[in-house]
Design a protein around this motif. Structure first.
Motif, PDB file in Angstrom:
ATOM      1  N   UNK A 282       0.842  -1.171   0.000  1.00  0.00           N
ATOM      2  CA  UNK A 282       0.000   0.000   0.000  1.00  0.00           C
ATOM      3  C   UNK A 282       0.893   1.242   0.000  1.00  0.00           C
ATOM      4  N   UNK A 283       0.512   2.248  -0.748  1.00  0.00           N
ATOM      5  CA  UNK A 283       1.227   3.522  -0.757  1.00  0.00           C
ATOM      6  C   UNK A 283       0.569   4.455   0.264  1.00  0.00           C
ATOM      7  N   UNK A 284       1.390   4.984   1.176  1.00  0.00           N
ATOM      8  CA  UNK A 284       0.875   5.793   2.281  1.00  0.00           C
ATOM      9  C   UNK A 284       1.542   7.167   2.262  1.00  0.00           C
ATOM     10  N   UNK A 285       0.730   8.213   2.204  1.00  0.00           N
ATOM     11  CA  UNK A 285       1.246   9.569   2.357  1.00  0.00           C
ATOM     12  C   UNK A 285       1.286   9.876   3.841  1.00  0.00           C
ATOM     13  N   UNK A 286       2.472  10.174   4.361  1.00  0.00           N
ATOM     14  CA  UNK A 286       2.640  10.497   5.778  1.00  0.00           C
ATOM     15  C   UNK A 286       2.910  11.994   5.877  1.00  0.00           C
ATOM     16  N   UNK A 287       1.966  12.717   6.455  1.00  0.00           N
ATOM     17  CA  UNK A 287       2.072  14.167   6.617  1.00  0.00           C
ATOM     18  C   UNK A 287       2.722  14.439   7.966  1.00  0.00           C
ATOM     19  N   UNK A 288       3.865  15.120   7.931  1.00  0.00           N
ATOM     20  CA  UNK A 288       4.623  15.427   9.147  1.00  0.00           C
ATOM     21  C   UNK A 288       4.617  16.923   9.387  1.00  0.00           C
ATOM     22  N   UNK A 289       4.301  17.308  10.621  1.00  0.00           N
ATOM     23  CA  UNK A 289       4.240  18.723  10.975  1.00  0.00           C
ATOM     24  C   UNK A 289       4.954  18.955  12.301  1.00  0.00           C
ATOM     25  N   UNK A 290       6.145  19.452  12.224  1.00  0.00           N
ATOM     26  CA  UNK A 290       6.886  19.933  13.402  1.00  0.00           C
ATOM     27  C   UNK A 290       7.974  20.857  12.898  1.00  0.00           C
ATOM     28  N   UNK A 291       8.179  21.992  13.559  1.00  0.00           N
ATOM     29  CA  UNK A 291       9.211  22.911  13.076  1.00  0.00           C
ATOM     30  C   UNK A 291      10.630  22.345  13.178  1.00  0.00           C
ATOM     31  N   UNK A 292      10.839  21.352  14.040  1.00  0.00           N
ATOM     32  CA  UNK A 292      12.164  20.737  14.182  1.00  0.00           C
ATOM     33  C   UNK A 292      12.100  19.278  13.748  1.00  0.00           C
ATOM     34  N   UNK A 293      12.858  18.939  12.718  1.00  0.00           N
ATOM     35  CA  UNK A 293      12.875  17.550  12.232  1.00  0.00           C
ATOM     36  C   UNK A 293      13.508  16.615  13.258  1.00  0.00           C
ATOM     37  N   UNK A 294      14.407  17.160  14.100  1.00  0.00           N
ATOM     38  CA  UNK A 294      15.080  16.344  15.112  1.00  0.00           C
ATOM     39  C   UNK A 294      14.312  16.277  16.433  1.00  0.00           C
ATOM     40  N   UNK A 295      13.034  16.610  16.397  1.00  0.00           N
ATOM     41  CA  UNK A 295      12.176  16.546  17.585  1.00  0.00           C
ATOM     42  C   UNK A 295      11.779  15.103  17.893  1.00  0.00           C
ATOM     43  N   UNK A 296      11.122  14.909  19.027  1.00  0.00           N
ATOM     44  CA  UNK A 296      10.595  13.581  19.344  1.00  0.00           C
ATOM     45  C   UNK A 296       9.544  13.168  18.306  1.00  0.00           C
ATOM     46  N   UNK A 297       8.736  14.117  17.845  1.00  0.00           N
ATOM     47  CA  UNK A 297       7.765  13.808  16.786  1.00  0.00           C
ATOM     48  C   UNK A 297       8.498  13.314  15.531  1.00  0.00           C
TER      49      UNK A 297
ATOM     50  N   UNK B  60      -5.219  26.734  -7.035  1.00  0.00           N
ATOM     51  CA  UNK B  60      -3.861  27.174  -7.364  1.00  0.00           C
ATOM     52  C   UNK B  60      -2.939  25.995  -7.673  1.00  0.00           C
ATOM     53  N   UNK B  61      -1.816  26.286  -8.302  1.00  0.00           N
ATOM     54  CA  UNK B  61      -0.831  25.253  -8.647  1.00  0.00           C
ATOM     55  C   UNK B  61      -0.328  24.543  -7.399  1.00  0.00           C
ATOM     56  N   UNK B  62      -0.139  25.285  -6.310  1.00  0.00           N
ATOM     57  CA  UNK B  62       0.332  24.664  -5.055  1.00  0.00           C
ATOM     58  C   UNK B  62      -0.674  23.642  -4.539  1.00  0.00           C
ATOM     59  N   UNK B  63      -1.953  23.973  -4.612  1.00  0.00           N
ATOM     60  CA  UNK B  63      -2.995  23.052  -4.157  1.00  0.00           C
ATOM     61  C   UNK B  63      -3.108  21.859  -5.099  1.00  0.00           C
ATOM     62  N   UNK B  64      -3.060  22.095  -6.392  1.00  0.00           N
ATOM     63  CA  UNK B  64      -3.130  20.986  -7.344  1.00  0.00           C
ATOM     64  C   UNK B  64      -1.967  20.010  -7.147  1.00  0.00           C
ATOM     65  N   UNK B  65      -0.795  20.539  -6.830  1.00  0.00           N
ATOM     66  CA  UNK B  65       0.375  19.691  -6.566  1.00  0.00           C
ATOM     67  C   UNK B  65       0.124  18.814  -5.332  1.00  0.00           C
ATOM     68  N   UNK B  66      -0.423  19.388  -4.272  1.00  0.00           N
ATOM     69  CA  UNK B  66      -0.711  18.616  -3.062  1.00  0.00           C
ATOM     70  C   UNK B  66      -1.832  17.603  -3.308  1.00  0.00           C
ATOM     71  N   UNK B  67      -2.842  17.995  -4.069  1.00  0.00           N
ATOM     72  CA  UNK B  67      -3.922  17.059  -4.382  1.00  0.00           C
ATOM     73  C   UNK B  67      -3.397  15.884  -5.195  1.00  0.00           C
ATOM     74  N   UNK B  68      -2.468  16.137  -6.107  1.00  0.00           N
ATOM     75  CA  UNK B  68      -1.869  15.047  -6.888  1.00  0.00           C
ATOM     76  C   UNK B  68      -1.090  14.108  -5.975  1.00  0.00           C
ATOM     77  N   UNK B  69      -0.388  14.670  -5.002  1.00  0.00           N
ATOM     78  CA  UNK B  69       0.370  13.838  -4.063  1.00  0.00           C
ATOM     79  C   UNK B  69      -0.580  12.972  -3.239  1.00  0.00           C
ATOM     80  N   UNK B  70      -1.658  13.528  -2.784  1.00  0.00           N
ATOM     81  CA  UNK B  70      -2.650  12.749  -2.031  1.00  0.00           C
ATOM     82  C   UNK B  70      -3.232  11.652  -2.917  1.00  0.00           C
ATOM     83  N   UNK B  71      -3.574  12.003  -4.149  1.00  0.00           N
ATOM     84  CA  UNK B  71      -4.225  11.059  -5.068  1.00  0.00           C
ATOM     85  C   UNK B  71      -3.350   9.873  -5.444  1.00  0.00           C
TER      86      UNK B  71
END
Length: 187
Positions: A1-16, A64-75
């Motif tokens: 299965x292909x899974x899009x993992x959305x990560x949100x934290x200002x520090x990549x080296x955080x516990x998250x 917008x192009x930015x939204x279409x790009x994200x929608x393509x990634x989700x799709x």
């Protein structure tokens, strides 16, 4: 299965970030393919401009192009996962803005819904489970994030997995890292 993992934290080296790594490691070990959307490192703009505002009279509006790009990634993915710190009993603003801009009318809700059947939300919380339960924060989060967003947008199998009291000790953190890997393996 292909899974899009959305990560949100200002520090990549955080516990998250460590939770993200272990979760993706579990996904990979189970034979899944993970695509990571690291919203901060990618510079996603969570502010909703007029161009991306829902058009209630036109469910086929082209955004917008930015939204279409994200929608393509989700799709191009079959399932969704989110890894985030719990801030004010919800997603951080970056994830909320990503959903507000990208999951738009006529694409994720309205006359068309998302085609994904599964989503997993993993939140790292500094508060303990007893405090969340005492005030029903966990129930409020499930209603808002699972019912109000995931189910509303057509994702029937959605789960919020809260990792409580992540600041307690190294032992607690190690247990949660193992849990994140297990969640990836069992996805």
């Amino acid at each position: 299965m292909k899974v899009l993992v959305v990560f949100d934290h200002p520090r990549r080296d955080s516990f998250a970030g460590a939770i993200l790594d272990r979760f993706v490691g579990g996904l990979t070990a189970a034979g899944h393919a993970a695509e990571i959307a690291d919203l901060h490192r990618e510079g996603f703009d969570p502010v909703l401009p007029v161009a991306d505002e829902p058009d209630w009279d036109d469910s086929r509006k082209v955004y917008s192009a930015a939204v279409l790009q994200e929608q393509a990634r989700i799709s191009r993915n079959e399932a969704l996962a989110f890894v985030f710190p719990v801030w004010w009993w919800s997603f951080p603003a970056m994830t909320k803005g990503w959903i507000d801009r990208v999951w738009n009318n006529g694409w994720a809700y309205g006359d068309r819904k998302l085609p994904h059947s599964k989503a997993l939300l993993i939140g790292t919380a500094s508060g303990d489970e007893a405090g969340y339960k005492k005030r029903d924060y966990d129930s409020a989060m499930r209603t808002q994030l699972i019912t109000g967003i995931m189910h509303y947008c057509g994702i029937p199998e959605a789960e919020l997995h809260l990792l409580y009291d992540v600041m307690a000790s190294a032992e607690v953190r190690e247990r949660f890292l193992a849990e994140a890997e297990r969640l990836g393996r069992s996805f």
